[in-house]
Design an enzyme around this catalytic site. Structure first.
Site, PDB file in Angstrom:
ATOM      1  N   GLY A  46      -7.868  -0.008  -2.552  1.00 37.24           N
ATOM      2  CA  GLY A  46      -7.731   0.242  -3.981  1.00 37.24           C
ATOM      3  C   GLY A  46      -6.271   0.312  -4.364  1.00 37.24           C
ATOM      4  N   GLN A  51       0.885   3.034  -9.338  1.00 36.61           N
ATOM      5  CA  GLN A  51       1.541   2.870  -8.038  1.00 36.61           C
ATOM      6  C   GLN A  51       2.528   1.715  -8.023  1.00 36.61           C
ATOM      7  OE1 GLN A  51      -2.496   3.010  -5.960  1.00 36.61           O
ATOM      8  NE2 GLN A  51      -1.177   3.895  -4.394  1.00 36.61           N
ATOM      9  N   CYS A  91      -3.377   7.125   1.389  1.00 34.89           N
ATOM     10  CA  CYS A  91      -2.863   6.559   0.140  1.00 34.89           C
ATOM     11  C   CYS A  91      -1.649   5.702   0.451  1.00 34.89           C
ATOM     12  CB  CYS A  91      -2.483   7.686  -0.823  1.00 34.89           C
ATOM     13  SG  CYS A  91      -1.858   7.079  -2.401  1.00 34.89           S
ATOM     14  N   LEU A  92      -1.599   4.522  -0.160  1.00 35.09           N
ATOM     15  CA  LEU A  92      -0.467   3.616   0.051  1.00 35.09           C
ATOM     16  C   LEU A  92       0.836   4.244  -0.449  1.00 35.09           C
ATOM     17  CD1 LEU A  92      -2.214   0.294  -1.054  1.00 35.09           C
ATOM     18  CD2 LEU A  92      -1.649   0.996   1.293  1.00 35.09           C
ATOM     19  N   HIS A 133     -10.111   8.634  -6.555  1.00 36.20           N
ATOM     20  CA  HIS A 133      -8.726   8.600  -6.056  1.00 36.20           C
ATOM     21  C   HIS A 133      -7.838   7.779  -6.997  1.00 36.20           C
ATOM     22  CE1 HIS A 133      -5.810   8.070  -2.497  1.00 36.20           C
ATOM     23  NE2 HIS A 133      -5.402   7.150  -3.352  1.00 36.20           N
ATOM     24  N   GLU A 134      -8.352   6.627  -7.445  1.00 39.84           N
ATOM     25  CA  GLU A 134      -7.546   5.744  -8.301  1.00 39.84           C
ATOM     26  C   GLU A 134      -7.391   6.305  -9.721  1.00 39.84           C
ATOM     27  OE1 GLU A 134      -6.011   3.799  -6.633  1.00 39.84           O
ATOM     28  OE2 GLU A 134      -7.298   3.425  -4.920  1.00 39.84           O
ATOM     29  N   HIS A 137      -4.632   8.701  -9.799  1.00 39.34           N
ATOM     30  CA  HIS A 137      -3.315   8.045  -9.915  1.00 39.34           C
ATOM     31  C   HIS A 137      -2.971   7.791 -11.384  1.00 39.34           C
ATOM     32  CE1 HIS A 137      -1.907   7.263  -5.870  1.00 39.34           C
ATOM     33  NE2 HIS A 137      -3.016   6.648  -5.498  1.00 39.34           N
TER      34      HIS A 137
HETATM   35  O1  GNR Z   1      -6.385   2.031   1.078  1.00 34.41           O
HETATM   36  C1  GNR Z   1      -6.801   3.130   0.730  1.00 34.41           C
HETATM   37  N1  GNR Z   1      -7.758   3.753   1.458  1.00 34.41           N
HETATM   38  C2  GNR Z   1      -8.439   4.895   1.048  1.00 34.41           C
HETATM   39  C3  GNR Z   1      -9.203   5.579   1.988  1.00 34.41           C
HETATM   40  C4  GNR Z   1      -9.909   6.706   1.630  1.00 34.41           C
HETATM   41  C5  GNR Z   1      -9.854   7.160   0.329  1.00 34.41           C
HETATM   42  C6  GNR Z   1      -9.080   6.506  -0.617  1.00 34.41           C
HETATM   43  C7  GNR Z   1      -8.381   5.374  -0.258  1.00 34.41           C
HETATM   44  S1  GNR Z   1      -7.439   4.522  -1.449  1.00 34.41           S
HETATM   45  C8  GNR Z   1      -6.211   3.793  -0.449  1.00 34.41           C
HETATM   46  C9  GNR Z   1      -5.342   2.866  -1.277  1.00 34.41           C
HETATM   47  C10 GNR Z   1      -4.599   3.675  -2.313  1.00 34.41           C
HETATM   48  O2  GNR Z   1      -3.684   4.393  -2.081  1.00 34.41           O
HETATM   49  N2  GNR Z   1      -5.057   3.600  -3.531  1.00 34.41           N
HETATM   50  O3  GNR Z   1      -4.490   4.342  -4.503  1.00 34.41           O
HETATM   51 NI    NI Z   2      -3.602   6.064  -3.532  1.00 33.50          NI
END
Ligand code: GNR
Ligand code: NI
Length: 178
Positions: A46, A51, A91-92, A133-134, A137
């Site tokens: 995601g 980001q 998270c990236l 999660h997104e 952000h």
């Molecule tokens: O790549 C991602 N893996 C992930 C694993 C578990 C819960 C959420 C994520 S999102 C993350 C990519 C990212 O940072 N998206 O904002």
């Molecule tokens: Ni993230």
């Protein structure tokens, strides 16, 4: 298509709140294409516009094994949430950190697609976790904000240490090669 730069904690720009998209034009399509390329290259499941330093409510997701099922969410809203679950997240924008986070187990999402049509759908499992999660952000929130204060403190220390090491190692390599 372009690979965009992903901001990393503690960059203050990750704290900005995204604004709703109101024009569904080619520049939005281009942003979505660049975000998909950036997500696949990372690789991640995601990516939120925040980001890549764009303050618009745009999310791309692909949780498929084959990386061939992109999901694009514009101005997404969680309109219902039920249950609770805990999953290990990464998270990236917070590289190297993986921690369990509590979230709703099942959500109902109202969202626009790239052409501006509004739809609703239900999500659970990894998809529900990823969408939550997104959307965090887009609101300037990171998954580490959802950890207990003690855990968050430990994670912050670990990140600072890793960033210090990453900052000094390349310098040492450069002086050694001179
Ligand atoms: O790549 C991602 N893996 C992930 C694993 C578990 C819960 C959420 C994520 S999102 C993350 C990519 C990212 O940072 N998206 O904002
Ligand atoms: Ni993230």
């Amino acid at each position: 298509m372009a690979i965009l730069t992903i901001l990393e904690f503690p960059d203050e720009r990750l704290r900005k709140k995204a604004l709703p998209v109101d024009v569904f034009d080619e520049s939005l399509t281009r942003l979505v294409e660049d975000m998909l390329a950036t997500m696949y290259a990372a690789p991640g499941i995601g990516l939120a516009a925040t980001q890549v330093n764009v303050q618009q409510q745009v999310i791309v997701i692909d949780i498929s094994e084959e990386k061939n099922s992109p999901l694009i969410l514009i101005n997404p809203e969680i309109v219902a949430r039920t249950g609770q679950e805990e999953m290990e997240e990464g998270c990236l924008s917070v590289p190297g950190v993986y921690e369990k986070v509590q979230r709703a187990e099942r959500i109902r999402v109202r969202t626009s697609d790239v052409s501006g049509s509004i739809t609703e759908f239900d999500a659970d499992g990894l998809l529900a976790v990823c969408i939550q999660h997104e959307i965090d952000h887009l609101e300037g929130r990171l998954f580490v904000d959802r950890l207990s204060p003690l855990k968050r403190q430990l994670v912050r220390k670990r990140i600072r240490k890793e960033q210090r090491q990453r900052a000094t190692k390349p310098l040492a390599a450069t002086s050694a090669s001179l």
